[in-house]
Design an enzyme around this catalytic site. Structure first.
Site, PDB file in Angstrom:
ATOM      1  N   GLN A   1      -6.377  -2.215   1.624  1.00 59.49           N
ATOM      2  CA  GLN A   1      -5.922  -2.006   2.992  1.00 59.49           C
ATOM      3  C   GLN A   1      -6.899  -1.081   3.713  1.00 59.49           C
ATOM      4  OE1 GLN A   1      -2.638   0.677   4.203  1.00 59.49           O
ATOM      5  NE2 GLN A   1      -1.579  -1.155   4.942  1.00 59.49           N
TER       6      GLN A   1
ATOM      7  N   CYS B   1       0.350   5.437  -0.098  1.00 63.47           N
ATOM      8  CA  CYS B   1      -0.533   6.600  -0.111  1.00 63.47           C
ATOM      9  C   CYS B   1      -0.208   7.491  -1.304  1.00 63.47           C
ATOM     10  CB  CYS B   1      -0.400   7.387   1.186  1.00 63.47           C
ATOM     11  SG  CYS B   1      -1.106   6.557   2.618  1.00 63.47           S
TER      12      CYS B   1
ATOM     13  N   TYR C   1      -0.592   4.470  13.549  1.00 64.64           N
ATOM     14  CA  TYR C   1      -1.998   4.789  13.338  1.00 64.64           C
ATOM     15  C   TYR C   1      -2.839   4.118  14.425  1.00 64.64           C
ATOM     16  CZ  TYR C   1      -0.089   6.591   9.012  1.00 64.64           C
ATOM     17  OH  TYR C   1       0.668   7.293   8.101  1.00 64.64           O
TER      18      TYR C   1
ATOM     19  N   PRO D   1       0.829  -1.206   0.000  1.00 67.09           N
ATOM     20  CA  PRO D   1       0.000   0.000   0.000  1.00 67.09           C
ATOM     21  C   PRO D   1       0.867   1.260   0.000  1.00 67.09           C
ATOM     22  CG  PRO D   1      -0.832  -1.584   1.586  1.00 67.09           C
ATOM     23  CD  PRO D   1       0.497  -2.107   1.125  1.00 67.09           C
TER      24      PRO D   1
END
Length: 362
Positions: A106, A32, A189, A30
């Site tokens: 994800q 961003c 996170y 993944p």
């Protein structure tokens, strides 16, 4: 999945997880893109993800898709908190699958690291006047760093909302055509924040002991697995260590994997760090691979290695030596979208290049 070493495998060996077969062991991690408006995917995501599927990867993950609007890292993040988000995602994941790759999504919540600008806009915390939002949420009212918002401590109602949001987002991922979902519990996170004693100072059933700090992730995993079909794999990304004294450790990660395997997790994606600013991390080629190896060996679960894996021979040896079952790459795929096709040639392995490109990879 039980990890077997009876048959020698290499980077281009197929892999079976539940009822899904992957054509090799190369995964697009993944990444961003900070290119969405109101959480919606667009043509940028179609080309970005589609080109990596064309390039021969076995599994192509979307970037972190926020399960709640307030769970975005930035206002430009991909989202999956609304039914409307699935339409374009469906188009993208369908194309990925037609190119022979398995489409994955994800699922994420940014927690106390939410409401920041994209990296090329400074990567700084945003207030409401600049497009950010309040409040942001975390296990405890501890800001990530100087200048960041002090988050609001999640109460039990907020915790239940997060769990439901992950489950509902899983249903949307399925509707969009995903064959793999990954729960993002890494990089500081929200779910990672609950795991680490550096960010979780709660005194209720979600804080204190190891068992309490992993409770939210266990609940979330169980609820996701309830709505995610048994035939499809469930992946978990963790930060295997905080790289900081008194924080989350490699030993904790092994124990967590042992807890989550019976809940239906099929593979642990082993990253590290992100929960503490300015942690001293010994970055170097393959520096996180030992975490994948240790968890694989001790928890008896499939693992993925990630982090400064760039050379085909390096990636091949990680799999051949049993350090991990897959390798996940991010920046290298930004530089070389067709990395698997080129790697197959260098390693003298067969790979099915698209017929349109076949002459270039004969």
């Amino acid at each position: 999945m039980s990890v077997s070493t009876l048959q020698p495998v290499h980077l281009f060996s197929p892999l079976q997880l539940r009822e899904v077969q992957f054509r090799n062991r190369i995964v697009v991690s993944p990444m961003c893109q900070y290119s969405s408006t109101d959480g919606y995917a667009n043509d940028w995501h179609l080309v970005h993800l589609g080109s990596r599927a064309v390039g021969g990867a076995a599994l192509v993950f979307t970037e972190a898709a926020a399960v709640l609007a307030e769970g975005r890292i930035s206002p430009d993040d991909l989202g999956i908190w609304s039914d409307g988000h699935t339409e374009m995602l469906s188009r993208i994941l369908r194309f990925v699958e037609t190119q022979g790759a398995v489409p994955g999504v994800q699922l994420a919540h940014a927690g106390r690291k939410a409401s920041t600008s994209a990296p090329w806009k400074g990567g700084v915390p945003l207030d409401e006047a600049d497009g950010g939002w309040r409040p942001i949420f975390a296990p405890s009212a501890l800001p990530f760093d100087d200048g960041y918002q002090t988050p609001q401590e999640l109460d039990r109602g907020g915790i239940d909302k997060v769990i439901r949001a992950f489950a509902r987002a899983t249903e949307r991922a399925l509707q969009a055509g995903a064959k793999v979902v990954e729960i993002h519990a890494a990089h500081g996170y929200l779910l990672h924040e609950f795991l680490s004693p550096l960010s979780n100072r709660r005194t209720d059933e979600y804080g204190g002991s190891f068992e309490n700090r992993i409770w939210l992730l266990c609940q979330t995993t169980a609820e996701v697995r309830k709505v995610w079909p048994e035939k499809y794999p469930l992946v978990l990304r963790i930060s295997a260590t905080d790289w900081t004294e008194g924080g989350w450790t490699g030993e904790d990660s092994v124990a967590l994997a042992q807890k989550l395997k019976p809940l239906g997790v099929d593979l642990i994606d082993c990253s590290s760090g992100g929960n503490v600013p300015r942690a001293e991390i010994p970055i170097g080629a393959g520096y996180q691979v030992p975490f994948a190896e240790e968890i694989r060996e001790k928890a008896k679960i499939a693992t993925g290695a990630v982090g400064m894996i760039t050379a085909p021979a390096q990636a091949d040896q990680i799999v051949r030596n049993g350090h991990a079952d897959i390798v996940l790459m991010a920046r290298e795929f930004l530089r070389h979208p067709y990395w698997p096709l080129n790697a197959a040639g260098l390693l003298r392995q067969k790979i099915g290049a698209p017929v349109q490109y076949g002459r270039a990879f004969q």
